[in-house]
Write a protein that holds these residues in place. Sequence first.
Motif, PDB file in Angstrom:
ATOM      1  N   LYS A  66      46.016 -10.906  35.746  1.00  0.00           N
ATOM      2  CA  LYS A  66      46.680 -12.205  35.698  1.00  0.00           C
ATOM      3  C   LYS A  66      47.494 -12.406  34.437  1.00  0.00           C
ATOM      4  O   LYS A  66      48.654 -12.806  34.485  1.00  0.00           O
ATOM      5  CB  LYS A  66      45.614 -13.298  35.809  1.00  0.00           C
ATOM      6  CG  LYS A  66      46.175 -14.706  36.011  1.00  0.00           C
ATOM      7  CD  LYS A  66      46.705 -14.887  37.412  1.00  0.00           C
ATOM      8  CE  LYS A  66      47.076 -16.333  37.668  1.00  0.00           C
ATOM      9  NZ  LYS A  66      47.576 -16.524  39.018  1.00  0.00           N
ATOM     10  N   GLN A  67      46.888 -12.127  33.299  1.00  0.00           N
ATOM     11  CA  GLN A  67      47.567 -12.409  32.039  1.00  0.00           C
ATOM     12  C   GLN A  67      48.810 -11.547  31.899  1.00  0.00           C
ATOM     13  O   GLN A  67      49.892 -12.024  31.591  1.00  0.00           O
ATOM     14  CB  GLN A  67      46.623 -12.169  30.873  1.00  0.00           C
ATOM     15  CG  GLN A  67      47.248 -12.471  29.533  1.00  0.00           C
ATOM     16  CD  GLN A  67      46.362 -12.046  28.391  1.00  0.00           C
ATOM     17  OE1 GLN A  67      45.641 -11.077  28.510  1.00  0.00           O
ATOM     18  NE2 GLN A  67      46.438 -12.758  27.302  1.00  0.00           N
ATOM     19  N   GLU A 113      46.999 -20.700  31.790  1.00  0.00           N
ATOM     20  CA  GLU A 113      48.123 -19.782  31.683  1.00  0.00           C
ATOM     21  C   GLU A 113      49.192 -20.388  30.779  1.00  0.00           C
ATOM     22  O   GLU A 113      49.303 -21.605  30.636  1.00  0.00           O
ATOM     23  CB  GLU A 113      48.736 -19.510  33.059  1.00  0.00           C
ATOM     24  CG  GLU A 113      47.861 -18.702  33.982  1.00  0.00           C
ATOM     25  CD  GLU A 113      48.587 -18.360  35.269  1.00  0.00           C
ATOM     26  OE1 GLU A 113      49.821 -18.567  35.340  1.00  0.00           O
ATOM     27  OE2 GLU A 113      47.920 -17.894  36.201  1.00  0.00           O
ATOM     28  N   THR A 173      41.863 -12.864  38.469  1.00  0.00           N
ATOM     29  CA  THR A 173      42.164 -13.510  37.186  1.00  0.00           C
ATOM     30  C   THR A 173      41.611 -12.714  36.024  1.00  0.00           C
ATOM     31  O   THR A 173      41.184 -13.266  35.017  1.00  0.00           O
ATOM     32  CB  THR A 173      41.593 -14.937  37.149  1.00  0.00           C
ATOM     33  OG1 THR A 173      40.195 -14.880  37.432  1.00  0.00           O
ATOM     34  CG2 THR A 173      42.278 -15.833  38.144  1.00  0.00           C
ATOM     35  N   PHE A 225      42.868 -18.482  34.013  1.00  0.00           N
ATOM     36  CA  PHE A 225      42.443 -17.109  34.286  1.00  0.00           C
ATOM     37  C   PHE A 225      41.363 -16.729  33.286  1.00  0.00           C
ATOM     38  O   PHE A 225      41.171 -17.382  32.263  1.00  0.00           O
ATOM     39  CB  PHE A 225      43.627 -16.133  34.242  1.00  0.00           C
ATOM     40  CG  PHE A 225      44.197 -15.927  32.874  1.00  0.00           C
ATOM     41  CD1 PHE A 225      43.841 -14.821  32.108  1.00  0.00           C
ATOM     42  CD2 PHE A 225      45.115 -16.823  32.342  1.00  0.00           C
ATOM     43  CE1 PHE A 225      44.369 -14.627  30.848  1.00  0.00           C
ATOM     44  CE2 PHE A 225      45.647 -16.632  31.080  1.00  0.00           C
ATOM     45  CZ  PHE A 225      45.272 -15.531  30.321  1.00  0.00           C
ATOM     46  N   GLU A 226      40.651 -15.671  33.587  1.00  0.00           N
ATOM     47  CA  GLU A 226      39.509 -15.270  32.774  1.00  0.00           C
ATOM     48  C   GLU A 226      39.912 -14.297  31.684  1.00  0.00           C
ATOM     49  O   GLU A 226      40.701 -13.380  31.916  1.00  0.00           O
ATOM     50  CB  GLU A 226      38.439 -14.634  33.658  1.00  0.00           C
ATOM     51  CG  GLU A 226      37.158 -14.270  32.910  1.00  0.00           C
ATOM     52  CD  GLU A 226      36.133 -13.636  33.815  1.00  0.00           C
ATOM     53  OE1 GLU A 226      36.203 -12.405  34.004  1.00  0.00           O
ATOM     54  OE2 GLU A 226      35.284 -14.380  34.357  1.00  0.00           O
ATOM     55  N   GLN A 279      37.466 -19.121  30.653  1.00  0.00           N
ATOM     56  CA  GLN A 279      38.630 -19.457  31.456  1.00  0.00           C
ATOM     57  C   GLN A 279      39.591 -20.241  30.579  1.00  0.00           C
ATOM     58  O   GLN A 279      39.197 -21.225  29.948  1.00  0.00           O
ATOM     59  CB  GLN A 279      38.234 -20.294  32.675  1.00  0.00           C
ATOM     60  CG  GLN A 279      37.418 -19.548  33.709  1.00  0.00           C
ATOM     61  CD  GLN A 279      38.270 -18.658  34.589  1.00  0.00           C
ATOM     62  OE1 GLN A 279      39.477 -18.881  34.712  1.00  0.00           O
ATOM     63  NE2 GLN A 279      37.661 -17.665  35.203  1.00  0.00           N
TER      64      GLN A 279
END
Length: 518
Positions: free
Chosen positions: A59-60, A104, A54, A88-89, A101
Amino acid sequence: LLGSMNALPKTTQPGKQRIMFGKNWNVAVNKYETAPGGVDMEDDEGDDIEPEDTTTTAKQKKSMKRTTSVQLPPVSQWPPPSALEPTFEIVHPGDPKARLQIPEFWSPPIHDGGLMTREVAMQIGACAVPDASGNFARGDECPVDERTIYFAIASYRDFQCRQTLETAFLRAKNPRRIRVGVVDQIVHGEDPACNEPIKPCDTDPHQALCLYQDQIDVYEMPAALSVGPVFARHIGHRLYRGEYYYTQSDAHVSYTQHWDADIISQMEATHNDMAVLTTYLTDVQGSISPEGASLRHTRPIMCNTDYEGGAQGQHLRHLSQPERVPSIHGSPQMQPYWAAGYSFSRGHFVVNVPYDLYQPMIFQGEEMSIGIRGFTVGYDFYAPERSVCFHHYATGANAKVRNKVPHFWENGPKYTGTGKKAMQRLLGIVHMNPEIPISDWIHTDEDVYGLGGVRTPEKFYETFGIDVVHKRTQHHLCQFVDKGKMHNDFTPFLRKDGIGIDYDQITYQFTDPMPGVQ
């Protein structure tokens, strides 16, 4: 229905998958807190779940990059799944040593760098009642009174946030079609939470915060981590989950009776799926009856804007806006500018023009970023014909209580210098600082938080008399806007499918009709 729950902060050990009903994550004390009537349930298996990668870069970017083909959104549902999972971080935008955190996005932008088709636009928008096949994404076949609304609020230590929710739910014609996403930046022990009932629910169960608690999602953040409204509203955009309409307002607003039906009827009167109804709000004093009826026959319109300078550089800022009886009747009236204090649109506006993650400590400039980016994607801005809510300004009888509410800039010393860099990025994206080399500002995720391909920023500046080189505007734009000439001249170029005004057909360039006159 899933209740309010905040995004998880960074943890060192993977936790059990949990379904949280009526809860908030309290980052300050690192635990869940039960909202009124809330319970929590572990998943049936109770097994530990290995966390995914993440990081911001993994993730992003995986979830946000557009493809070369048209990106379709997820299938709309009602009620939607949790708006606060998965998460996600990220690196905190104002402090590279801090991690957060965050949820999404529901969908990446779907305009694909061009004009969105009506077919794609109609893929977004949950109906509260499915069709015979169980489909909630019914497009404009959904009955108007069943079209869902996502209502976003970014609140900074504001005691009136919960009063705003009380009027929004209790005065709605159909409160069950409304879902609220609150980004609540508070100091525990000093500030009430936005979804905390004003009285205990067992004492007064008819409060909106008791009746509709399962329709409020709250991302709670310690006030010390706040870096302004742009980042807070960015998280608020991440809480969107495919509702038919999107609205946002400040956290200290009172709504009128049946406001939801009223603003939707105004929106539909434009016959423009790319319409965004937006304005600076009128003061609540003398504007609304105890029963929630509007006492006003006037409304503001956005047309008075000029350059101002400061530590962050020169940028456009909205000034006081004219408020008069509308010149156009039976429809909202076209205007050039977008306002953050109140906005109502189709849900795809959130998907296509999300608040920028990389603009900490921005206050003035926020509206130029969203407005001009939205213009390039093909959105058109309108002043509502009737006001459906009113603002509690720190004036008159409200001055004493409103002046006690803190502001995010109390965190300014902690994040010194971040606002200037953010403003360079903001202005650079919308081509408003051509004197600054493009290498001087960050371009991270510009495909997500950047421009569309329907119109250019230069078209906006040419049309409405803005000189980005010499930092000046053609004055008296309200002469063109307020009296309805812009509306009457531009609306004939609405595309036949209702997907925006075709500015390729517009050659008008505003010039000051009264040069030298203040």
